[in-house]
Write a protein that holds these residues in place. Structure first.
Motif, PDB file in Angstrom:
ATOM      1  N   PRO A   1       0.799  -1.245   0.000  1.00  0.00           N
ATOM      2  CA  PRO A   1       0.000   0.000   0.000  1.00  0.00           C
ATOM      3  C   PRO A   1       0.821   1.280   0.000  1.00  0.00           C
ATOM      4  O   PRO A   1       0.415   2.280  -0.601  1.00  0.00           O
ATOM      5  CB  PRO A   1      -0.834  -0.118   1.282  1.00  0.00           C
ATOM      6  CG  PRO A   1      -0.913  -1.586   1.555  1.00  0.00           C
ATOM      7  CD  PRO A   1       0.385  -2.164   1.082  1.00  0.00           C
ATOM      8  N   THR A   2       1.971   1.291   0.645  1.00  0.00           N
ATOM      9  CA  THR A   2       2.757   2.525   0.751  1.00  0.00           C
ATOM     10  C   THR A   2       3.962   2.513  -0.186  1.00  0.00           C
ATOM     11  O   THR A   2       4.948   3.215   0.043  1.00  0.00           O
ATOM     12  CB  THR A   2       3.235   2.723   2.195  1.00  0.00           C
ATOM     13  OG1 THR A   2       4.025   1.591   2.577  1.00  0.00           O
ATOM     14  CG2 THR A   2       2.042   2.845   3.146  1.00  0.00           C
TER      15      THR A   2
ATOM     16  N   ARG B   1       2.400   0.341  -9.137  1.00  0.00           N
ATOM     17  CA  ARG B   1       2.010   0.423  -7.727  1.00  0.00           C
ATOM     18  C   ARG B   1       0.520   0.129  -7.588  1.00  0.00           C
ATOM     19  O   ARG B   1      -0.286   1.034  -7.396  1.00  0.00           O
ATOM     20  CB  ARG B   1       2.316   1.802  -7.168  1.00  0.00           C
ATOM     21  CG  ARG B   1       3.800   2.160  -7.158  1.00  0.00           C
ATOM     22  CD  ARG B   1       4.009   3.523  -6.503  1.00  0.00           C
ATOM     23  NE  ARG B   1       3.273   4.573  -7.226  1.00  0.00           N
ATOM     24  CZ  ARG B   1       2.981   5.770  -6.713  1.00  0.00           C
ATOM     25  NH1 ARG B   1       3.335   6.049  -5.470  1.00  0.00           N
ATOM     26  NH2 ARG B   1       2.340   6.676  -7.425  1.00  0.00           N
TER      27      ARG B   1
ATOM     28  N   ARG C   1      -1.048  -1.130  -5.189  1.00  0.00           N
ATOM     29  CA  ARG C   1      -1.484  -0.894  -3.806  1.00  0.00           C
ATOM     30  C   ARG C   1      -2.501  -1.930  -3.322  1.00  0.00           C
ATOM     31  O   ARG C   1      -3.389  -1.632  -2.531  1.00  0.00           O
ATOM     32  CB  ARG C   1      -2.060   0.511  -3.655  1.00  0.00           C
ATOM     33  CG  ARG C   1      -1.072   1.621  -4.039  1.00  0.00           C
ATOM     34  CD  ARG C   1      -1.656   3.003  -3.760  1.00  0.00           C
ATOM     35  NE  ARG C   1      -0.791   4.068  -4.248  1.00  0.00           N
ATOM     36  CZ  ARG C   1       0.272   4.532  -3.596  1.00  0.00           C
ATOM     37  NH1 ARG C   1       0.591   4.011  -2.436  1.00  0.00           N
ATOM     38  NH2 ARG C   1       1.008   5.502  -4.107  1.00  0.00           N
TER      39      ARG C   1
END
Length: 755
Positions: free
Chosen positions: A627-628, A637, A639
């Motif tokens: 997630p980060t 990404r 996430r």
């Protein structure tokens, strides 16, 4: 016949004499735990013979693997005490006891009481010595996560134990919690009938669990040799339940189908004169193996069988003669599988031993202890498997000329997956024809899958050698190869750094330098060591991290600014390894940084010169599903965790300086898997290979370096099997299109020892 009668009398007298001597002050305490040197046949025999585990004597061993890698051993009519216990009469007796094996170490366990008067581990509260007792049969881990063990109930109203009049009357089922081996329930089995006893041996495939039946009537027919009931004791039938659901009433094989009628069960295997204690294991998909020491204590060899179905037919493929512990004065009986094979790929069987002379048995307890014998596995049915074992356990694998690897290739990139290790060990890969190096490519933790890539020279006869101190199951796939005369120069793997105490390196430098503190950097010279000359520009190195109390990661790079990526993730309590392709600094060095306190090791496998067939790219992060997460350019990404069975494309070309080329060097990490699984990595434009690139265990981060082809679309694809997980992909280098350099190939399986 007099000799036979004398021997049978000895067996009876042994058990009949025990209760009167229980509780003597001569019995000593049982060791808390004791460890074998290894799981080799020789070391296990030495361990059991020593009595170090607290098992002074016992027979009919069963070994049942548990989910966490431990093994529950169960024995019938057993004696416990200190290894120095001078005789069986000075030991405590129970009709069944257990040994709990954790790696190489064994701990004795029974159902209550002290070593002078132990109670049986299973059913002890209901027993009356020599009149009413329970003998363990086989078992497995059930669908509920508990161990399910089938147990034979015996009665002998004469009070003489295993002697005429003793007969099995029912089958019980023990449900045992794995974490602490507490017996949660002990009740009649769903099919508790005694003719035959279903659960005599148990084996499962992906869908079903099979319960094999034998009447186990050794003392019910005084008119026959050894009192065996030959009307049923040489016959095997089979029933089944849905996989792991041992709480259900089984159905029975009638010769053509599975039916509810127990009476319709047909004999699937008949052998021997008086006894056929057949033990069955699933070997590979669609192949089953079985062993039987026919005629029990009158037998002198183990018969080996294989079948294409759990219902048979079981065809004999071999026989192995056995040696007793004291010539004709001793006997051997009952052979059963242990959960592992030795380094040569042979099955290791546990065998019961005894002596016909009762006085000798009392005074020499080691003659009533189990032993281990190695027997060959069936011949392989896979014509593509080209590998042989040398006498020291080294496995020679043919590489050149297979799956597109040119016969003149100088080196090969292979991915290696190891599973099925019962103790911690390591794997070394090198070119056949030279001595085995003091280096490792793969570090393997008991019960946890391990994966890594090796770039290794091809040795004599086009072969690569693999060696491990302990047996593991190996899957080896080719990723690509180096052309002869190219810029890559493989070396015999050489250790350049080892921080552990009392260790060595190829030249004595950077040996035993101590635990690396958190955040510390060590600069390791590569040029001029291990066969890497002046002029080398890049190196293939294998990194090992271990003894990290808080976990952590290791980064290797050409020194200077520390990259934001890592090459190796080191979980708490594990030793792990990963390959890296790294550019050397101007001084011919590489730098290693440990994020947390740990030991680190570094081995060199080869080097590139001025041509630099692999060009540095980063290290840079191309994909991170957490997630980060951040990546080199903000792409890749999602996430969100990756779902099994979904193809994920990771663009490579045009990112982090990677241009069109033949191949790319990636470091791929499986992060926090929700369950055991596997991942496959390949060029998206090609068909997905059947062979996975790495395997991982539940909750264990697993990293591996891969060198897949780069196709016209410039992307690589990921495919996972098992539960959800996060995935991280870093690019290390890439190979521009150039003749005579690295030649990627579609991942193809060179070897699979599981088959």
């Amino acid at each position: 016949m007099r000799w036979i009668q004398r021997g049978l009398a000895a067996l009876v007298a042994l058990l009949a004499y025990v209760p009167a001597t229980q509780g003597q002050a001569a019995a000593a305490g049982v060791p808390a735990s004791a460890c074998a040197r290894s799981l080799s046949t020789e070391d296990l025999n030495a361990f059991f013979a020593s009595g170090a585990s607290g098992l002074v004597g016992g027979d009919y061993p069963r070994s049942i693997p548990m989910s966490d890698g431990r093994v529950l051993w169960l024995f019938q009519d057993s004696f416990v005490g200190d290894p120095a216990t001078p005789s069986l009469t000075a030991a405590g007796f129970a009709h069944n006891v257990a040994l709990v094996q954790t790696g190489l170490c064994f701990t004795a366990k029974w159902g209550g009481g002290d070593a002078l008067a132990p109670r049986s581990f299973l059913g002890g509260a209901q027993e009356t010595d020599l009149i009413h007792w329970f003998w363990p049969l086989d078992g497995e881990v059930g669908a509920d996560g508990h161990l399910h063990v089938f147990v034979a109930e015996f009665w002998n109203p004469e009070g003489t134990g295993a002697a005429p009049g003793a007969r099995p009357t029912a089958v019980w089922r023990a449900v045992i919690r794995q974490s602490d081996l507490a017996v949660l329930s002990f009740t009649l089995a769903p099919d508790g009938n005694a003719l035959p006893l279903y659960g005599f041996t148990v084996v499962s495939d992906d869908d079903w669990s099979y319960l094999y039946g034998n009447c186990y009537r050794q003392f019910t027919n005084p008119g026959m040799l050894g009192w065996f009931d030959t009307s049923c004791n040489t016959d095997i039938t089979v029933a089944r339940v849905p996989h792991g659901h041992f709480e259900q009433v089984p159905t029975y094989w009638n010769g053509s189908s599975w039916v509810a009628s127990r009476a319709s069960a047909t004999v699937i295997h008949h052998d021997g004169v008086v006894a056929n204690p057949l033990q069955v294991e699933r070997w590979t998909e669609g192949r089953y193996v079985a062993v039987a020491l026919l005629d029990d204590w009158f037998g002198r060899s183990v018969q080996l069988y294989e079948a294409g179905s759990p219902t048979g037919p079981f065809e004999q493929y071999g026989a192995v003669p056995l040696t007793t512990q004291c010539g004709d004065a001793c006997t051997v009986y009952f052979a059963t599988f242990t959960p592992w094979r030795n380094i040569a790929g042979e099955f290791q069987l546990a065998i019961s031993n005894f002596t016909w002379d009762i006085d000798v048995a009392f005074q020499q307890p080691h003659l009533y202890r189990p032993s281990v014998v190695a027997v060959p596995a069936p011949p392989s049915e896979d014509d593509d498997q080209v590998y042989t074992f040398t006498p020291d356990g080294t496995l020679e694998m043919q590489v050149a000329g297979r799956f597109g690897v040119d016969p003149t290739a100088s080196a090969v990139a292979i991915s290696v997956i190891a599973t099925g290790a019962f103790v911690n060990t390591h794997l070394t890969v090198w070119a056949c024809g030279v001595p085995r190096p003091h280096a490792s490519n793969l570090n393997i933790t008991r019960g946890v899958p391990a994966s890594n890539t090796a770039i290794v020279a091809i040795g004599i006869r086009g072969r690569v050698c693999l060696w491990s101190r302990e047996h593991v199951e190996l899957e080896v796939d080719v990723q690509g190869w180096m052309a002869g005369g190219g810029d890559f120069h493989a070396v015999t793997p050489a250790r350049l750094l080892d921080s552990r105490p009392n260790t060595a390196t190829v030249d004595g430098r950077f040996a035993a330098i101590g635990l690396r503190p958190a955040g510390s950097i060590v600069e390791v010279p590569v040029v001029g060591r291990g066969g890497v000359p002046v002029g080398a520009r890049q190196a293939a190195v294998n990194i090992v991290g271990m003894n990290a109390p808080g976990g952590g990661h290791v980064t290797v790079w050409q020194c200077g600014a520390v990259p934001a990526t890592s090459n190796l993730n080191v979980p708490v309590g594990r030793t792990v390894a990963n390959l890296a392709v790294v550019t050397l600094s101007a001084k011919g060095t590489v730098c290693l940084r440990a994020s947390h306190t740990m030991h680190v090791l570094l081995d060199v496998q080869g080097w590139w010169g001025a041509a630099q067939e692999f060009r540095l790219a980063g290290p840079a992060r191309l994909f991170d599903s957490r997630p980060t997460a951040t990546t080199v350019d903000g792409l890749g990404r999602p996430r969100a965790a990756i779902t099994a069975g979904v193809q994920v494309a990771v663009p490579v070309v045009g990112r982090a300086g990677v241009g069109p080329g033949d191949a790319v060097v990636l470091d791929v990490v499986a992060v926090a898997p929700a369950g055991e699984g596997a991942m496959t990595i390949w060029a998206c434009s090609a068909a997905r290979p059947a062979a996975p690139t790495l395997r991982y265990g539940k909750g264990v981060n697993q990293a591996t370096l891969v060198v897949p082809a780069l196709a016209a679309d410039g992307a690589v694809c990921l495919w996972t099997e098992g539960g959800t997980l996060h995935v991280v992909v870093d690019v290390m280098a890439w190979a521009p299109v150039a003749p005579g350099g690295y030649m990627p190939s579609a991942a193809s399986r060179l070897m699979d020892t599981r088959a």
